[in-house]
Write a protein that holds these residues in place. Structure first.
Motif, PDB file in Angstrom:
ATOM      1  N   VAL A  87       0.839  -1.198   0.000  1.00 56.46           N
ATOM      2  CA  VAL A  87       0.000   0.000   0.000  1.00 56.46           C
ATOM      3  C   VAL A  87       0.878   1.254   0.000  1.00 56.46           C
ATOM      4  N   GLU A  88       1.906   1.285   0.844  1.00 58.22           N
ATOM      5  CA  GLU A  88       2.799   2.448   0.885  1.00 58.22           C
ATOM      6  C   GLU A  88       3.531   2.622  -0.449  1.00 58.22           C
ATOM      7  N   TYR A  89       3.933   1.528  -1.066  1.00 52.79           N
ATOM      8  CA  TYR A  89       4.573   1.567  -2.383  1.00 52.79           C
ATOM      9  C   TYR A  89       3.627   2.205  -3.412  1.00 52.79           C
ATOM     10  N   LEU A  90       2.374   1.776  -3.412  1.00 50.06           N
ATOM     11  CA  LEU A  90       1.411   2.317  -4.380  1.00 50.06           C
ATOM     12  C   LEU A  90       1.055   3.773  -4.082  1.00 50.06           C
ATOM     13  N   TYR A  91       1.065   4.159  -2.812  1.00 49.77           N
ATOM     14  CA  TYR A  91       0.829   5.564  -2.460  1.00 49.77           C
ATOM     15  C   TYR A  91       1.904   6.454  -3.085  1.00 49.77           C
ATOM     16  N   LYS A  92       3.158   5.992  -3.046  1.00 44.10           N
ATOM     17  CA  LYS A  92       4.248   6.779  -3.628  1.00 44.10           C
ATOM     18  C   LYS A  92       4.070   6.955  -5.133  1.00 44.10           C
ATOM     19  N   ILE A  93       3.595   5.924  -5.807  1.00 43.22           N
ATOM     20  CA  ILE A  93       3.430   5.981  -7.262  1.00 43.22           C
ATOM     21  C   ILE A  93       2.202   6.788  -7.675  1.00 43.22           C
ATOM     22  N   TYR A  94       1.060   6.497  -7.050  1.00 43.74           N
ATOM     23  CA  TYR A  94      -0.214   7.065  -7.513  1.00 43.74           C
ATOM     24  C   TYR A  94      -0.697   8.278  -6.725  1.00 43.74           C
ATOM     25  N   PHE A  99      -8.201   5.083  -1.804  1.00 44.33           N
ATOM     26  CA  PHE A  99      -7.501   3.806  -1.982  1.00 44.33           C
ATOM     27  C   PHE A  99      -8.388   2.698  -1.423  1.00 44.33           C
ATOM     28  N   TYR A 100      -8.902   1.865  -2.307  1.00 47.32           N
ATOM     29  CA  TYR A 100      -9.705   0.723  -1.908  1.00 47.32           C
ATOM     30  C   TYR A 100      -8.828  -0.521  -1.879  1.00 47.32           C
ATOM     31  N   PHE A 101      -9.067  -1.383  -0.912  1.00 50.90           N
ATOM     32  CA  PHE A 101      -8.309  -2.628  -0.791  1.00 50.90           C
ATOM     33  C   PHE A 101      -9.324  -3.765  -0.841  1.00 50.90           C
ATOM     34  N   LYS A 119      -2.334   1.201  10.927  1.00 51.35           N
ATOM     35  CA  LYS A 119      -1.875   2.123   9.882  1.00 51.35           C
ATOM     36  C   LYS A 119      -2.508   1.767   8.541  1.00 51.35           C
ATOM     37  N   LEU A 120      -2.518   0.472   8.217  1.00 57.32           N
ATOM     38  CA  LEU A 120      -3.133   0.016   6.970  1.00 57.32           C
ATOM     39  C   LEU A 120      -4.591   0.457   6.905  1.00 57.32           C
ATOM     40  N   ASN A 121      -5.301   0.271   7.982  1.00 54.81           N
ATOM     41  CA  ASN A 121      -6.713   0.628   8.058  1.00 54.81           C
ATOM     42  C   ASN A 121      -6.939   2.128   7.881  1.00 54.81           C
ATOM     43  N   SER A 122      -5.960   2.925   8.280  1.00 54.70           N
ATOM     44  CA  SER A 122      -6.093   4.382   8.125  1.00 54.70           C
ATOM     45  C   SER A 122      -5.797   4.839   6.689  1.00 54.70           C
TER      46      SER A 122
END
Length: 184
Positions: A87-94, A99-101, A119-122
């Protein structure tokens, strides 16, 4: 940008996964759906099909769909990757505004045990795909995709009825080598 992440072992991918992807594309307001096969699920001890084969199947099935991107981030790590890292990797890119999981309902029971869950949940909004008649709490979005199949059932029985046509024969041939033979 609004994105969704759908990860998994895809060992093998099947019509249940296909239903989740197609329902998400149809019902969730997203610009991009990222499908990310794992190298190995952090909750599992191994896999049957190697990571390259599973990635190949995922690309064959969904690589040409509009709004879909196949991501090999976890595979490249060559280790179990906690979802928070992806998720953190994709946040940096997009740098998404939303953000839906996407996860199957069978993961709800242990969701709180996922690495750095708070943190993931936030960072994400979980969207739950119906599975095995598991009741989905009202706090979650849900996908109406209740297809009764599991990858392990396909591997152990070689019943490829619920495998997408594009890879059905390949999947059956691949998993045959894991079948036990009885010598009489």
């Amino acid at each position: 940008m609004k994105i969704a992440l759908f990860g998994g072992s895809f060992d093998p991918p099947h019509k249940g996964h296909d239903a989740v992807i197609k329902e998400a594309l149809k019902t969730i307001d997203i610009d991009q759906l990222i499908i990310m096969p794992t190298f190995i699920n952090p909750f599992k001890k191994g896999f049957f099909a190697d990571e390259e084969k599973r990635l190949e199947w995922v690309i064959k099935l969904w690589g040409n769909l509009d709004k879909v991107k196949i991501c090999d981030f976890e595979i490249k790590q060559k280790r179990p990757v906690p979802s928070i890292e992806s998720v953190e990797y994709l946040y940096k890119i997009y740098q998404p505004s939303q953000f839906y999981f996407l996860i199957g309902a069978d993961h709800l029971e242990k969701l709180h045990l996922w690495h750095n869950f708070e943190k993931l949940n936030s960072l994400v909004e979980f969207v739950i795909a119906n599975r095995d008649n598991i009741e989905i709490p009202k706090k979650f979005k849900d996908l109406k995709t209740d297809i009764k199949i599991s990858s392990s059932f396909i591997r152990y029985t070689l019943d490829t009825d619920k495998v997408c046509e594009k890879i059905k024969n390949e999947v059956k041939d691949y998993y045959k080598k894991f079948q036990k033979t009885d010598i009489i």
